[in-house]
Design an enzyme around this catalytic site. Structure first.
Site, mmCIF file in Angstrom:
data_model
loop_
_atom_site.group_PDB
_atom_site.id
_atom_site.type_symbol
_atom_site.label_atom_id
_atom_site.label_comp_id
_atom_site.label_asym_id
_atom_site.label_seq_id
_atom_site.Cartn_x
_atom_site.Cartn_y
_atom_site.Cartn_z
ATOM 1 N N LYS A 57 64.966 45.901 33.002
ATOM 2 C CA LYS A 57 64.751 45.844 34.449
ATOM 3 C C LYS A 57 63.336 46.257 34.829
ATOM 4 O O LYS A 57 62.861 45.916 35.913
ATOM 5 C CB LYS A 57 65.767 46.738 35.154
ATOM 6 C CG LYS A 57 67.171 46.162 35.145
ATOM 7 C CD LYS A 57 67.511 45.569 36.474
ATOM 8 C CE LYS A 57 68.638 44.570 36.372
ATOM 9 N NZ LYS A 57 68.944 43.927 37.637
ATOM 10 N N ASP A 107 72.433 49.569 41.118
ATOM 11 C CA ASP A 107 73.441 50.340 40.404
ATOM 12 C C ASP A 107 72.747 51.156 39.316
ATOM 13 O O ASP A 107 73.391 51.680 38.424
ATOM 14 C CB ASP A 107 74.591 49.479 39.874
ATOM 15 C CG ASP A 107 74.159 48.095 39.472
ATOM 16 O OD1 ASP A 107 73.053 47.981 38.903
ATOM 17 O OD2 ASP A 107 74.910 47.134 39.715
#
Ligand SMILES: Cc1ncc(COP(=O)(O)O)c(C=O)c1O
Length: 404
Positions: A81, A130
């Protein structure tokens, strides 16, 4: 009794010899991937993550080869990410500076130089997460010098919240699930004049998630280079939350490997199988509820609009599986067979292996996937121990002990 898992063969998948085509090119393009690669590979601390071979595990699973792209070391953030959110933050700030100073082009070196401190320091970026995406946005905000507010839903672990706060971002909790947090971030940003740097796109919101996806493409570009002396794999397993990662990898391989591209398998938790349900319905479909799964990065009920445009025809098979498979995958990777190297994979990182374990237990799924002694499978090890405490609870050892 095997754990629950089910698979769906996509009747709308494009034929193996289909070209990538102009429509998909208008979503993600080679030029977009190249620009992201040029930018991200120029950042301090960049180096390609390893592509690891696990021959003994491959043999035990009855396939020819098993490759694992290990994203644990990516920019010290623990997951792939790092590539997406931070790249999108850089582009948001670049545009702000260009607008404010009426200049045509600003490089990230100039952004990092401190020359545009006033404009950058007045900007605030925000998103729902998240865990890993928020960490990337917070890291990008710290790197380039703007403010950052990150929204988490109730079940995001304390370890993941702390990891975001460590980069100076303000972490705020929202009642409900990930999708509720996405909506809350969008509304607050509109009220406050902040910029939403989301990894998921929705009607009218495409440019920033597109940057995120082109950033993820770095992972696929590295794989293509790392495999340049071998034929492409026969199968790739990509785990999907909102589908941004899966679609970026699918698009990148399609552009680079063309008709040689592997069978594309999307894997999800049974509790949050929105790509699966969407393929089954032939259109984007929402999964409601708590989306409660240990695979924290995949606890999403809605496929990103942009991701869907690629995954609709690019996915061959979707698999949904129970948490037990994800936990077993973490333990197997930590305690390798024979001379295979040990790998530290978080709850969402080993999901490709989890799908292979489901295929081991469900002969119908193995057959559907065409897994046999000639299969050469690529797994996307999307995260390491991004929550070290949860990792230790599941595996019984810390990452350091596993790798010792
Ligand atoms: C480690 C990890 N893997 C995979 C994913 C899935 O990515 P996407 O939401 O783009 O499908 C996520 C998302 O947060 C993640 O954190």
């Amino acid at each position: 009794m095997p754990h629950n898992a089910y698979a769906f063969t996509n009747p709308y998948a494009d034929a193996p010899d289909s070209s990538y085509g102009v429509h998909r090119e208008s979503v993600m393009s080679q030029a977009g991937f190249d620009a992201a690669f040029a930018e991200i590979s120029s950042w301090p601390g960049y180096s390609p993550t390893p592509l690891v071979s696990l021959p003994e595990l491959a043999q035990a699973l009855g396939i020819a080869e098993l490759l694992y792209k290990d994203e644990r070391g990516r920019f010290g953030l623990g997951s792939f990410k790092a590539l997406g959110g931070a790249y999108a933050v850089a582009n948001v700030l670049r545009l702000e500076v260009q607008r404010a100073h009426e200049i045509a082009q600003v490089s990230s070196k100039q952004l990092l130089s401190g020359a545009f401190k006033e404009v950058i320091g007045a900007a605030t970026v925000t998103c729902a997460t998240d865990g890993n995406h928020g960490r990337s946005v917070a890291w990008g905000a710290r790197l380039f010098g703007c403010h950052c507010v990150i929204y988490v839903h109730e079940t995001v672990s304390q370890g993941r919240r702390d990891a975001i706060a460590q980069y100076g971002a303000e972490v705020r909790e929202v009642k409900g699930n990930y999708d509720d947090a996405v909506r809350f971030a969008a509304t607050t940003a509109a009220e406050q004049g902040w910029t939403v740097v989301s990894d998921t796109s929705y009607p009218g919101y495409r440019d920033i998630p597109l940057d995120v996806m082109h950033g993820y493409g770095v992972m696929a570009s590295e794989i293509v280079t790392q495999m340049s002396n071998a034929p492409p794999p026969t199968h790739v397993f990509a785990q999907a939350g909102v589908g941004a990662l899966a679609s970026a990898v699918c698009a990148n391989f399609w552009l680079q490997w063309g008709t040689q591209r592997p069978l594309f398998v999307v894997t999800e938790p049974t509790q949050a199988d929105c790509v699966y349900k969407s393929l089954q319905a032939g259109q984007r479909s929402v999964v409601h509820g708590t989306l409660d799964t240990v695979m924290a990065g995949l606890a999403c009920g809605e496929v990103s609009e942009l991701a869907w445009e690629i995954l609709q025809g690019g996915t061959n098979i979707a698999i949904a599986l129970d948490d037990a498979y994800a936990l077993e995958a973490m333990r197997i990777l930590a305690k390798p067979l024979g001379r295979d190297p040990a790998i530290v994979a978080g709850e969402t990182g080993g999901v490709g292996l989890a799908a292979l374990l489901a295929a081991r237990d469900h002969p119908g799924i193995r057959q559907q996937l065409g897994l046999n002694a000639r299969a050469r499978v690529l797994l996307l090890g999307s995260e390491g121990d991004t929550d070290p405490l949860i990792y230790q609870q599941v595996v019984g050892k810390t990452a350091l002990e596993v790798l010792a």
